[in-house]
Scaffold this active site. Sequence first.
Site, PDB file in Angstrom:
ATOM      1  N   ALA A  37      23.844   9.837  -1.653  1.00 17.97           N
ATOM      2  CA  ALA A  37      23.319  11.053  -1.495  1.00 17.97           C
ATOM      3  C   ALA A  37      21.903  11.105  -0.863  1.00 17.97           C
ATOM      4  O   ALA A  37      21.649  12.627  -0.534  1.00 17.97           O
ATOM      5  CB  ALA A  37      23.165  11.375  -2.871  1.00 17.97           C
ATOM      6  N   GLY A  52      20.206  16.419   0.774  1.00 16.97           N
ATOM      7  CA  GLY A  52      20.802  17.745   1.379  1.00 16.97           C
ATOM      8  C   GLY A  52      22.143  18.127   0.788  1.00 16.97           C
ATOM      9  O   GLY A  52      21.960  19.285   0.408  1.00 16.97           O
ATOM     10  N   LYS A  53      23.071  17.286   0.766  1.00 15.97           N
ATOM     11  CA  LYS A  53      24.394  18.027   0.612  1.00 15.97           C
ATOM     12  C   LYS A  53      24.377  18.107  -1.192  1.00 15.97           C
ATOM     13  O   LYS A  53      25.105  18.932  -1.692  1.00 15.97           O
ATOM     14  CB  LYS A  53      25.543  16.854   0.839  1.00 15.97           C
ATOM     15  N   ARG A  68      14.937   5.149  -0.994  1.00 21.30           N
ATOM     16  CA  ARG A  68      15.329   6.475  -0.874  1.00 21.30           C
ATOM     17  C   ARG A  68      16.055   7.380  -1.970  1.00 21.30           C
ATOM     18  O   ARG A  68      15.973   8.472  -2.188  1.00 21.30           O
ATOM     19  CB  ARG A  68      16.526   6.386   0.319  1.00 21.30           C
ATOM     20  N   CYS A 104      28.213  11.814  10.594  1.00 21.69           N
ATOM     21  CA  CYS A 104      27.450  12.505  11.796  1.00 21.69           C
ATOM     22  C   CYS A 104      27.774  11.709  12.755  1.00 21.69           C
ATOM     23  O   CYS A 104      26.938  11.727  13.680  1.00 21.69           O
ATOM     24  CB  CYS A 104      26.103  12.653  11.472  1.00 21.69           C
TER      25      CYS A 104
HETATM   26  C1  LIG Z   1      24.154   9.622   6.143  1.00 21.98           C
HETATM   27  S1  LIG Z   1      22.995   9.185   4.728  1.00 21.98           S
HETATM   28  C2  LIG Z   1      23.304  10.395   3.525  1.00 21.98           C
HETATM   29  C3  LIG Z   1      22.870  11.863   3.747  1.00 21.98           C
HETATM   30  C4  LIG Z   1      22.851  12.722   2.330  1.00 21.98           C
HETATM   31  N1  LIG Z   1      24.327  12.633   2.140  1.00 21.98           N
HETATM   32  C5  LIG Z   1      22.392  13.929   2.459  1.00 21.98           C
HETATM   33  O1  LIG Z   1      23.046  14.934   2.870  1.00 21.98           O
HETATM   34  O2  LIG Z   1      21.194  13.987   2.408  1.00 21.98           O
HETATM   35  C6  LIG Z   1      23.833   7.738   4.366  1.00 21.98           C
HETATM   36  C7  LIG Z   1      23.148   7.156   3.293  1.00 21.98           C
HETATM   37  O3  LIG Z   1      23.792   6.145   2.802  1.00 21.98           O
HETATM   38  C8  LIG Z   1      22.829   5.336   2.156  1.00 21.98           C
HETATM   39  N2  LIG Z   1      23.814   3.877   2.141  1.00 21.98           N
HETATM   40  C9  LIG Z   1      23.743   3.061   3.265  1.00 21.98           C
HETATM   41  N3  LIG Z   1      24.411   1.865   2.894  1.00 21.98           N
HETATM   42  C10 LIG Z   1      24.963   2.145   1.796  1.00 21.98           C
HETATM   43  C11 LIG Z   1      25.912   1.370   0.983  1.00 21.98           C
HETATM   44  N4  LIG Z   1      26.454   0.386   1.336  1.00 21.98           N
HETATM   45  N5  LIG Z   1      26.153   1.858  -0.630  1.00 21.98           N
HETATM   46  C12 LIG Z   1      25.589   3.003  -0.754  1.00 21.98           C
HETATM   47  N6  LIG Z   1      24.626   3.842   0.054  1.00 21.98           N
HETATM   48  C13 LIG Z   1      24.615   3.341   1.257  1.00 21.98           C
HETATM   49  C14 LIG Z   1      21.837   5.325   3.008  1.00 21.98           C
HETATM   50  O4  LIG Z   1      20.773   4.905   2.308  1.00 21.98           O
HETATM   51  C15 LIG Z   1      21.874   6.787   3.305  1.00 21.98           C
HETATM   52  O5  LIG Z   1      20.801   7.416   2.683  1.00 21.98           O
END
Ligand SMILES: C[S@@+](CC[C@H](N)C(=O)[O-])C[C@H]1O[C@@H](n2cnc3c(N)ncnc32)[C@H](O)[C@@H]1O
Length: 319
Positions: free
Chosen positions: A119, A123-124, A147, A242
């Site tokens: 999350a 944003g979402k 984060r 993305c």
């Molecule tokens: C594309 S971003 C998400 C953006 C968010 N959905 C938004 O709209 O603001 C992907 C997120 O996945 C998290 N992430 C990376 N690997 C992960 C994992 N194995 N399990 C859970 N979260 C993970 C990262 O910390 C990052 O915040």
Amino acid sequence: MSSARTIRQFEQRMAEVLRIRPAEVNKIFRGARPTSIRVNRLLDEDTYQDTLRAVREKAPKAFPVDWCEHTFLWPESDGFEDMLALAHEGRVYLQNASSLIPPVALSPRPGDSVLDVAAAPGGKAFHLAARVGNDCRLWLNDGAAPRARKMGELAELYGVRYAELTTHPAQYIDKSLPAESFDRIMLDVQCSGEGRIDLRRPSSLRFWSEERIEKYKFLQTKMISAAYKLLRPGGVMVYSTCTLSPEENEFPVSRNLERHKDLTLEPLDFSEPSFLPGVTSWRGMKFDERLKDAVRVAPTDTFEGFFVARIVKAPAGSE
Ligand SMILES: C[S@@+](CC[C@H](N)C(=O)[O-])C[C@H]1O[C@@H](n2cnc3c(N)ncnc32)[C@H](O)[C@@H]1O
């Protein structure tokens, strides 16, 4: 710094994905900008009306999005400093317009139990909360603890009420959360970020490689499978990235459609000229025909490259 070979590989791959010439890739991948303004409905009514007036006055070139309430497309980013000041007060959320698609596609209903698996920064998830006026049981998760913490602070700024904030790895989240307990699940996962590559700054390719794409595709397949176990029969999950490579998009969705026979895809009920159907084959791989109902967003001045699939679990007792 990225090598000339990496740049060439990226251009060739994107040309193949988007069915354009490699020379055109350089024109299209000119970087990410916030190209939408979402006015936050979760603050009080006077603040909301006041913010709407400020957007119309200070960013007059922004225009309403017909498929997403309280939101403006903003390709010229006029009045940027004023909009940034409103964002610092939690009155607007600035993001790329493609990021508006997954929450609209997920369409939470009042009273739903909603999980956002990856999350942060929020944003979402905040958009989901706004769509139902905070009338949902919102569970925020992100694998990166710092984060996640920052997202908790931002949730307060944006007036978002959440029930839980956790930091489980998405690929094992079924081991930590109760089975079949969510009506809606957002799965906006970590990816190779091709939609955000800016070829004016080749360093933006420093984390991109074909090996990384291969690694992500298996992780993403596991993430969908783990989320599947948490989804109630009749529930909806949105998978988004993305990025544009089919390995990270059609591949993980297709493998899960094959594995879990009670899953299917539903087309989105809104569109833009840059929305293209998902592909059903890529470099020798075959994907489920239903992938045509997914949306692949071609990069434009307003929309970053993106992928969205609305995945539905059959209601209990259906064939
Ligand atoms: C594309 S971003 C998400 C953006 C968010 N959905 C938004 O709209 O603001 C992907 C997120 O996945 C998290 N992430 C990376 N690997 C992960 C994992 N194995 N399990 C859970 N979260 C993970 C990262 O910390 C990052 O915040």
